[in-house]
Design a protein around this motif. Structure first.
Motif, PDB file in Angstrom:
ATOM      1  N   PHE A   1       0.827  -1.200   0.000  1.00 49.52           N
ATOM      2  CA  PHE A   1       0.000   0.000   0.000  1.00 49.52           C
ATOM      3  C   PHE A   1       0.864   1.253   0.000  1.00 49.52           C
ATOM      4  CE2 PHE A   1      -2.270  -3.426   2.186  1.00 49.52           C
ATOM      5  CZ  PHE A   1      -3.414  -3.506   1.391  1.00 49.52           C
TER       6      PHE A   1
ATOM      7  N   GLU B   1      -1.024   5.515   3.660  1.00 50.77           N
ATOM      8  CA  GLU B   1      -2.133   4.664   4.087  1.00 50.77           C
ATOM      9  C   GLU B   1      -1.786   3.834   5.339  1.00 50.77           C
ATOM     10  OE1 GLU B   1      -4.330   4.035  -0.248  1.00 50.77           O
ATOM     11  OE2 GLU B   1      -2.694   2.687   0.328  1.00 50.77           O
TER      12      GLU B   1
ATOM     13  N   PHE C   1      -4.171   4.201   8.361  1.00 49.23           N
ATOM     14  CA  PHE C   1      -5.452   3.505   8.223  1.00 49.23           C
ATOM     15  C   PHE C   1      -5.272   1.994   8.383  1.00 49.23           C
ATOM     16  CE2 PHE C   1      -8.705   1.370   5.587  1.00 49.23           C
ATOM     17  CZ  PHE C   1      -9.826   1.742   6.329  1.00 49.23           C
TER      18      PHE C   1
ATOM     19  N   ARG D   1     -11.576   3.011  -1.653  1.00 51.08           N
ATOM     20  CA  ARG D   1     -10.177   2.602  -1.478  1.00 51.08           C
ATOM     21  C   ARG D   1      -9.969   2.027  -0.073  1.00 51.08           C
ATOM     22  NH1 ARG D   1      -5.500   0.481  -3.350  1.00 51.08           N
ATOM     23  NH2 ARG D   1      -3.757   1.115  -2.039  1.00 51.08           N
ATOM     24  N   GLN D   2     -10.540   2.671   0.930  1.00 49.15           N
ATOM     25  CA  GLN D   2     -10.417   2.156   2.295  1.00 49.15           C
ATOM     26  C   GLN D   2     -11.121   0.812   2.435  1.00 49.15           C
ATOM     27  OE1 GLN D   2     -12.089   5.704   4.101  1.00 49.15           O
ATOM     28  NE2 GLN D   2     -10.111   6.217   5.024  1.00 49.15           N
TER      29      GLN D   2
ATOM     30  N   ILE E   1      -8.771  -1.771   1.081  1.00 44.14           N
ATOM     31  CA  ILE E   1      -7.673  -2.049   2.005  1.00 44.14           C
ATOM     32  C   ILE E   1      -8.153  -2.963   3.134  1.00 44.14           C
ATOM     33  CG2 ILE E   1      -6.103  -1.020   3.710  1.00 44.14           C
ATOM     34  CD1 ILE E   1      -5.963   1.458   1.901  1.00 44.14           C
TER      35      ILE E   1
ATOM     36  N   ASN F   1      -8.670   9.410  -5.252  1.00 40.82           N
ATOM     37  CA  ASN F   1      -9.265   9.136  -3.938  1.00 40.82           C
ATOM     38  C   ASN F   1      -9.669  10.421  -3.225  1.00 40.82           C
ATOM     39  OD1 ASN F   1      -8.936   6.341  -4.308  1.00 40.82           O
ATOM     40  ND2 ASN F   1      -6.838   6.428  -3.545  1.00 40.82           N
TER      41      ASN F   1
END
Length: 258
Positions: A8, A12, A15, A41-42, A45, A211
């Motif tokens: 990543f 990030e 997060f 996107r989160q 992930i 994003n």
């Protein structure tokens, strides 16, 4: 642990650590953990970190099936989540529609000016002169009391049942493309069928967001789960990286909204 981060972006990492904390909480307490709204996107992930076969399960809900921003509930195997567990409320913005027209950016700006973080709000839905928003029910009383103005218009919120959400007509079209690389300018060029030079100009003129953040570097590398928007062209979401072609080009599955 460091092997997780290498997949990543450096920014990030915070997060990722947060997701790991949520996972550990569920494992240790054997109780569900509800988090705020995540962007696509989160969500990607989180899916990558939690995995499909873990003792900790997850489910997303943002108000309706097509919601872009969604809350996530992490839970142990015994737990069976329902939509009510996500504490997502639907609110219609009442305002003098005959005299003024409100738009998405105006509403978002007014909400943010209240000092509430973006992750407390879900999608903002617009249908001609009607505007609704999804929000965490935890801040409902605050919103009802404090959200009184958008631009120069006096407004107030009316809570509605979730099933009365506006059904927006936007449709994402899935498509497989090939690009010279995963650079932002190359992806934009391939998705929207414009020259590399024009895509670079758009980025340099601050007309492109990656994003939801303005990006000025044409060489920024794109990843699976990224959302890209280019003003006057539309939006695209990288659904899946499919490897490379015989000519060493990157193959991708994307969703396109024009």
């Amino acid at each position: 642990m460091s092997s997780i981060y290498q997949h990543f972006r450096p920014e990030e990492k915070h997060f990722i650590d947060t997701v790991l904390d949520w996972k550990e909480y569920v494992e240790n307490t054997y109780a569900p953990k509800l988090a705020d709204f995540l962007d696509p996107r989160q969500q990607f992930i989180l899916k990558s970190i939690i995995g499909e076969a873990a003792d900790v399960k997850y489910k997303f809900f943002g108000g309706k099936e097509q919601s872009e921003r969604k809350r996530v509930l992490l839970y142990p195997e015994y737990f069976e989540p329902s939509n009510e567990d996500f504490q997502v409320g639907l609110y219609e913005i009442e305002y003098p529609r005959k005299f003024i027209r409100l738009e998405h950016p105006m509403v978002l700006g007014s909400l943010m000016s209240l000092g509430v973080k973006r992750d407390k709000f879900g999608d903002i839905l617009v249908d001609e002169d009607r505007i609704q928003l999804f929000s965490s029910e935890e801040i409902e009383q605050f919103l009802m009391a404090e959200f009184r103005e958008v631009g120069r218009a006096a407004v107030h919120l009316k809570k509605l049942p979730i099933h009365e959400a506006i059904q927006e007509s936007e449709e994402w079209k899935e498509k497989e493309i090939s690009a010279a690389s995963l650079r932002l300018d190359g992806i934009i060029s391939s998705v929207f069928n414009i020259s590399r030079q024009k895509s670079q100009t758009l980025i340099e003129q601050k007309l492109v967001k990656l994003n939801w953040k303005t990006v000025e570097n044409p060489a920024a590398e794109c990843m699976e789960g990224d959302m890209i928007s280019a003003r006057r062209l539309g939006r695209c979401r990288i659904i899946e990286l499919l490897g490379t072609t015989k000519k060493n080009k990157s193959r991708l599955k994307v969703g396109i909204l024009k």
